[in-house]
Scaffold this active site. Sequence first.
Site, PDB file in Angstrom:
ATOM      1  N   LYS A 181       7.885   0.049   3.045  1.00  0.00           N
ATOM      2  CA  LYS A 181       8.580  -1.230   3.247  1.00  0.00           C
ATOM      3  C   LYS A 181       9.145  -1.350   4.671  1.00  0.00           C
ATOM      4  O   LYS A 181       9.018  -0.445   5.480  1.00  0.00           O
ATOM      5  CB  LYS A 181       9.682  -1.380   2.194  1.00  0.00           C
ATOM      6  CG  LYS A 181       9.132  -1.473   0.754  1.00  0.00           C
ATOM      7  CD  LYS A 181       8.278  -2.714   0.544  1.00  0.00           C
ATOM      8  CE  LYS A 181       8.026  -3.042  -0.913  1.00  0.00           C
ATOM      9  NZ  LYS A 181       6.897  -2.325  -1.517  1.00  0.00           N
TER      10      LYS A 181
HETATM   11  C1  LIG Z   1       6.950  -7.533  -4.908  1.00  0.00           C
HETATM   12  C2  LIG Z   1       7.479  -6.193  -5.323  1.00  0.00           C
HETATM   13  N1  LIG Z   1       8.424  -6.125  -6.267  1.00  0.00           N
HETATM   14  C3  LIG Z   1       8.945  -4.952  -6.660  1.00  0.00           C
HETATM   15  C4  LIG Z   1       8.536  -3.766  -6.104  1.00  0.00           C
HETATM   16  C5  LIG Z   1       9.140  -2.497  -6.588  1.00  0.00           C
HETATM   17  O1  LIG Z   1       9.811  -1.840  -5.572  1.00  0.00           O
HETATM   18  P1  LIG Z   1      10.194  -0.283  -5.698  1.00  0.00           P
HETATM   19  O2  LIG Z   1       8.964   0.495  -5.382  1.00  0.00           O
HETATM   20  O3  LIG Z   1      11.286  -0.090  -4.689  1.00  0.00           O
HETATM   21  O4  LIG Z   1      10.669  -0.066  -7.092  1.00  0.00           O
HETATM   22  C6  LIG Z   1       7.554  -3.786  -5.103  1.00  0.00           C
HETATM   23  C7  LIG Z   1       7.065  -2.598  -4.444  1.00  0.00           C
HETATM   24  O5  LIG Z   1       6.752  -1.644  -4.402  1.00  0.00           O
HETATM   25  C8  LIG Z   1       7.009  -5.031  -4.699  1.00  0.00           C
HETATM   26  O6  LIG Z   1       6.072  -5.068  -3.753  1.00  0.00           O
END
Ligand SMILES: Cc1ncc(COP(=O)(O)O)c(C=O)c1O
Length: 379
Positions: A181
């Site tokens: 990210k």
């Molecule tokens: C649009 C979106 N929502 C939620 C997530 C979940 O994030 P995390 O990996 O920090 O749980 C991600 C990514 O990985 C994402 O791209």
Amino acid sequence: MIFGSPLIEQAEIDEVVACMQSAWLGTGPRVAQFERDFALYQGLRPTQIAAVNSCTAALHVSLVATGLKAGSEVITTPMTFCASVNAIIHAGLTPVLADVDSATQCIDPAAIEAAITPRTRAILPVHFAGRPCDMDAIMAIAKKQGLMVIEDCAHAIETTYRGHKAGTFGDFGCFSFYATKNVVTGEGGMIVGRDEALIARAKVLALHGMSKDAWHRFGDQGYKHYQVVEAGFKYNMMDLQAAIGIHQLARVERNWRRREVIWNRYMQAFASLPIGLPAVPAPDTKHAYHLFTIMLDETRCGISRDSFLNAMNARRIGTGVHYLSVPEHPYYQQRYGWNAEQWPNATRIGRETVSLPLSPKLTDIDVERVIEAVRSLLH
Ligand SMILES: Cc1ncc(COP(=O)(O)O)c(C=O)c1O
């Protein structure tokens, strides 16, 4: 070239070492500082913010903290990572999909309106690739229908819409610091919210439902009893993660400017190719430039999306697919009877899209190598 490789610098390496030497690895002073810094960056009060260990956790506890009754419907986009939908399911709520706009790839407000039923209670828009959704239209629908709004800001740390930061329109905004990210902590997330009482509840839910977190219990003031006031989750961020995030966040704008340069170079280099390019950012908005996605329609460009992915891999260039649309996955088809053709824009995008490297770590030579590879496959 690894897709989404983060730019890690000496300051965060030193901070991680200092954190380890301090022997306070769990939730403590570095998490508190990261929360303060993030609040400042987003223009919020520290009481409107809660650090957690992923965006998935942020979405989950936000949805639980809304207090919506089991089975309430939450409208979201089919063009997202499965976590957005799974969080709705794990909160005991029912996901309902509304198709995206084919140009912006963000949820289409007209499709949201068409998906509303008497059971609809919330909207969960995703600021796809870092482009803000049409928040004026979405908030107008939410106001008219009395719906809560939980913004998935996993791609959108820097995003603004008409002078306001993404994540500050709805009841909750949920951010990701996953390794690829725009700001990374390895795994990590942040919840921001308008209502301090709701954030306080999300904080309690993110640490077992305990009324006081470990930092307060084991801090300088000696042992403090706690009470369990809800059946919560184990979603707290560690100081080890915040040690990385503090320095990453300090460079967020510099890294954004580098990605903007790469983005503009790609736009210019690919302008005459027979492919789809990202929509130009809308006026009075800031795009976070998290993903640069091209669309490959085989009938136009002569190569299938998957052959293109393989050819890029053969050239040692990492690519991504964001995303195969949610209803293409068997679990949702079986559980909800979804058929991808019901959301034609998301389905087409999911079958044609390729994400090219956009990390601030890329050198100019790396960027030119990506451009040469794309051009040679698509002339
Ligand atoms: C649009 C979106 N929502 C939620 C997530 C979940 O994030 P995390 O990996 O920090 O749980 C991600 C990514 O990985 C994402 O791209």
